[in-house]
Design a protein around this motif. Structure first.
Motif, PDB file in Angstrom:
ATOM      1  N   ALA A  46      15.819  39.146  24.542  1.00  0.00           N
ATOM      2  CA  ALA A  46      14.697  39.185  23.606  1.00  0.00           C
ATOM      3  C   ALA A  46      14.622  37.886  22.806  1.00  0.00           C
ATOM      4  N   LEU A  47      15.769  37.413  22.328  1.00  0.00           N
ATOM      5  CA  LEU A  47      15.792  36.148  21.583  1.00  0.00           C
ATOM      6  C   LEU A  47      15.365  34.977  22.462  1.00  0.00           C
ATOM      7  N   HIS A  48      15.844  34.962  23.695  1.00  0.00           N
ATOM      8  CA  HIS A  48      15.479  33.895  24.625  1.00  0.00           C
ATOM      9  C   HIS A  48      13.960  33.870  24.855  1.00  0.00           C
ATOM     10  N   LEU A  49      13.388  35.044  25.066  1.00  0.00           N
ATOM     11  CA  LEU A  49      11.936  35.122  25.256  1.00  0.00           C
ATOM     12  C   LEU A  49      11.193  34.655  24.014  1.00  0.00           C
ATOM     13  N   PHE A  50      11.707  35.055  22.842  1.00  0.00           N
ATOM     14  CA  PHE A  50      11.067  34.641  21.591  1.00  0.00           C
ATOM     15  C   PHE A  50      11.063  33.125  21.458  1.00  0.00           C
ATOM     16  N   ILE A  51      12.185  32.501  21.782  1.00  0.00           N
ATOM     17  CA  ILE A  51      12.283  31.039  21.716  1.00  0.00           C
ATOM     18  C   ILE A  51      11.342  30.393  22.727  1.00  0.00           C
ATOM     19  N   SER A  52      11.241  30.985  23.918  1.00  0.00           N
ATOM     20  CA  SER A  52      10.362  30.412  24.938  1.00  0.00           C
ATOM     21  C   SER A  52       8.884  30.553  24.578  1.00  0.00           C
ATOM     22  N   MET A  53       8.571  31.467  23.660  1.00  0.00           N
ATOM     23  CA  MET A  53       7.176  31.583  23.198  1.00  0.00           C
ATOM     24  C   MET A  53       6.702  30.275  22.589  1.00  0.00           C
ATOM     25  N   ALA A  54       7.533  29.707  21.720  1.00  0.00           N
ATOM     26  CA  ALA A  54       7.169  28.454  21.055  1.00  0.00           C
ATOM     27  C   ALA A  54       7.012  27.331  22.083  1.00  0.00           C
ATOM     28  N   GLN A  55       7.887  27.318  23.080  1.00  0.00           N
ATOM     29  CA  GLN A  55       7.805  26.302  24.129  1.00  0.00           C
ATOM     30  C   GLN A  55       6.525  26.460  24.942  1.00  0.00           C
ATOM     31  N   SER A  56       6.043  27.697  25.046  1.00  0.00           N
ATOM     32  CA  SER A  56       4.801  27.975  25.778  1.00  0.00           C
ATOM     33  C   SER A  56       3.572  27.863  24.883  1.00  0.00           C
ATOM     34  N   ARG A  57       3.808  27.501  23.637  1.00  0.00           N
ATOM     35  CA  ARG A  57       2.735  27.367  22.640  1.00  0.00           C
ATOM     36  C   ARG A  57       1.970  28.673  22.415  1.00  0.00           C
ATOM     37  N   VAL A  58       2.722  29.786  22.421  1.00  0.00           N
ATOM     38  CA  VAL A  58       2.144  31.092  22.126  1.00  0.00           C
ATOM     39  C   VAL A  58       2.638  31.490  20.741  1.00  0.00           C
ATOM     40  N   GLU A  59       1.722  31.809  19.849  1.00  0.00           N
ATOM     41  CA  GLU A  59       2.061  32.188  18.479  1.00  0.00           C
ATOM     42  C   GLU A  59       2.674  33.579  18.440  1.00  0.00           C
ATOM     43  N   SER A  60       3.691  33.734  17.616  1.00  0.00           N
ATOM     44  CA  SER A  60       4.321  35.040  17.424  1.00  0.00           C
ATOM     45  C   SER A  60       3.566  35.822  16.358  1.00  0.00           C
ATOM     46  N   ASP A  61       3.896  37.105  16.245  1.00  0.00           N
ATOM     47  CA  ASP A  61       3.350  37.915  15.164  1.00  0.00           C
ATOM     48  C   ASP A  61       4.454  38.826  14.631  1.00  0.00           C
ATOM     49  N   LEU A  62       4.130  39.606  13.628  1.00  0.00           N
ATOM     50  CA  LEU A  62       5.119  40.469  12.985  1.00  0.00           C
ATOM     51  C   LEU A  62       5.657  41.525  13.945  1.00  0.00           C
ATOM     52  N   ILE A  63       4.822  42.031  14.830  1.00  0.00           N
ATOM     53  CA  ILE A  63       5.259  43.058  15.779  1.00  0.00           C
ATOM     54  C   ILE A  63       6.333  42.503  16.714  1.00  0.00           C
ATOM     55  N   ILE A  64       6.116  41.313  17.239  1.00  0.00           N
ATOM     56  CA  ILE A  64       7.092  40.695  18.135  1.00  0.00           C
ATOM     57  C   ILE A  64       8.378  40.379  17.379  1.00  0.00           C
ATOM     58  N   SER A  65       8.246  39.829  16.184  1.00  0.00           N
ATOM     59  CA  SER A  65       9.433  39.518  15.389  1.00  0.00           C
ATOM     60  C   SER A  65      10.224  40.772  15.065  1.00  0.00           C
ATOM     61  N   SER A  66       9.539  41.856  14.761  1.00  0.00           N
ATOM     62  CA  SER A  66      10.214  43.128  14.490  1.00  0.00           C
ATOM     63  C   SER A  66      10.928  43.650  15.731  1.00  0.00           C
ATOM     64  N   ALA A  67      10.326  43.453  16.908  1.00  0.00           N
ATOM     65  CA  ALA A  67      10.973  43.880  18.153  1.00  0.00           C
ATOM     66  C   ALA A  67      12.244  43.074  18.410  1.00  0.00           C
ATOM     67  N   VAL A  68      12.215  41.779  18.115  1.00  0.00           N
ATOM     68  CA  VAL A  68      13.414  40.942  18.271  1.00  0.00           C
ATOM     69  C   VAL A  68      14.501  41.417  17.311  1.00  0.00           C
ATOM     70  N   ILE A  69      14.127  41.676  16.069  1.00  0.00           N
ATOM     71  CA  ILE A  69      15.088  42.172  15.077  1.00  0.00           C
ATOM     72  C   ILE A  69      15.647  43.520  15.518  1.00  0.00           C
ATOM     73  N   SER A  70      14.799  44.379  16.024  1.00  0.00           N
ATOM     74  CA  SER A  70      15.244  45.691  16.494  1.00  0.00           C
ATOM     75  C   SER A  70      16.197  45.556  17.681  1.00  0.00           C
ATOM     76  N   ALA A  71      15.933  44.610  18.576  1.00  0.00           N
ATOM     77  CA  ALA A  71      16.846  44.367  19.703  1.00  0.00           C
ATOM     78  C   ALA A  71      18.206  43.915  19.193  1.00  0.00           C
ATOM     79  N   CYS A  72      18.208  43.047  18.183  1.00  0.00           N
ATOM     80  CA  CYS A  72      19.469  42.602  17.579  1.00  0.00           C
ATOM     81  C   CYS A  72      20.184  43.777  16.918  1.00  0.00           C
ATOM     82  N   GLU A  73      19.426  44.638  16.282  1.00  0.00           N
ATOM     83  CA  GLU A  73      19.998  45.831  15.637  1.00  0.00           C
ATOM     84  C   GLU A  73      20.662  46.727  16.670  1.00  0.00           C
TER      85      GLU A  73
END
Length: 141
Positions: free
Chosen positions: A76-103
């Motif tokens: 999940a973290l890797h995908l989140f980082i690759s979003m920026a490389q792909s120039r795709v903006e994140s949102d709160l839902i995606i960030s919450s999913a990353v946090i939940s995966a870490c949890e």
């Protein structure tokens, strides 16, 4: 399950030389994630890149959610980082999913770090996000 049917339809479409597009592949990634097939969802994500199909926030959201449901926080973290490389903006839902995966992976420090990064970018934090971080901290001891 339904994800298997979606995968069969995607294979049939490929065999019939029907162009795969963002909407079709997003739906397939989402169906696989919902069916608990995170690895198949990521295979479809990689296939999308190989086919040079444009990814979107929906694409990343579906793939990250698939990883989150399976507790695959590193992916999940890797995908989140690759979003920026792909120039795709994140949102709160995606960030919450990353946090939940870490949890789910008991990675409280990663969840807290992601929350800090998120807080620097936006003031739109919600209760779900904070609850996921608190739960990660609780699990981490």
């Amino acid at each position: 399950g339904k994800w298997e049917m979606a995968l069969q339809l995607a294979n049939i479409a490929t065999q019939c030389l029907v162009d795969s597009n963002t909407i079709t592949l997003n739906a397939l990634i989402s169906a696989c994630g919902t069916g608990g097939e995170w690895d198949t969802a990521l295979q479809m994500f990689r296939r999308m890149i190989q086919l040079d199909v444009q990814s979107s926030i929906v694409t990343f959201s579906a793939a990250i959610s698939a990883c989150e449901k399976a507790g695959k926080w590193e992916r999940a973290l890797h995908l989140f980082i690759s979003m920026a490389q792909s120039r795709v903006e994140s949102d709160l839902i995606i960030s919450s999913a990353v946090i939940s995966a870490c949890e789910k992976g008991s990675e409280w420090d990663k969840a807290l770090q992601h929350l800090n990064d998120l807080a620097r970018k936006t003031t739109e934090l919600d209760r779900i996000t904070f609850n996921a971080v608190m739960s990660a901290c609780e699990k981490g001891g």
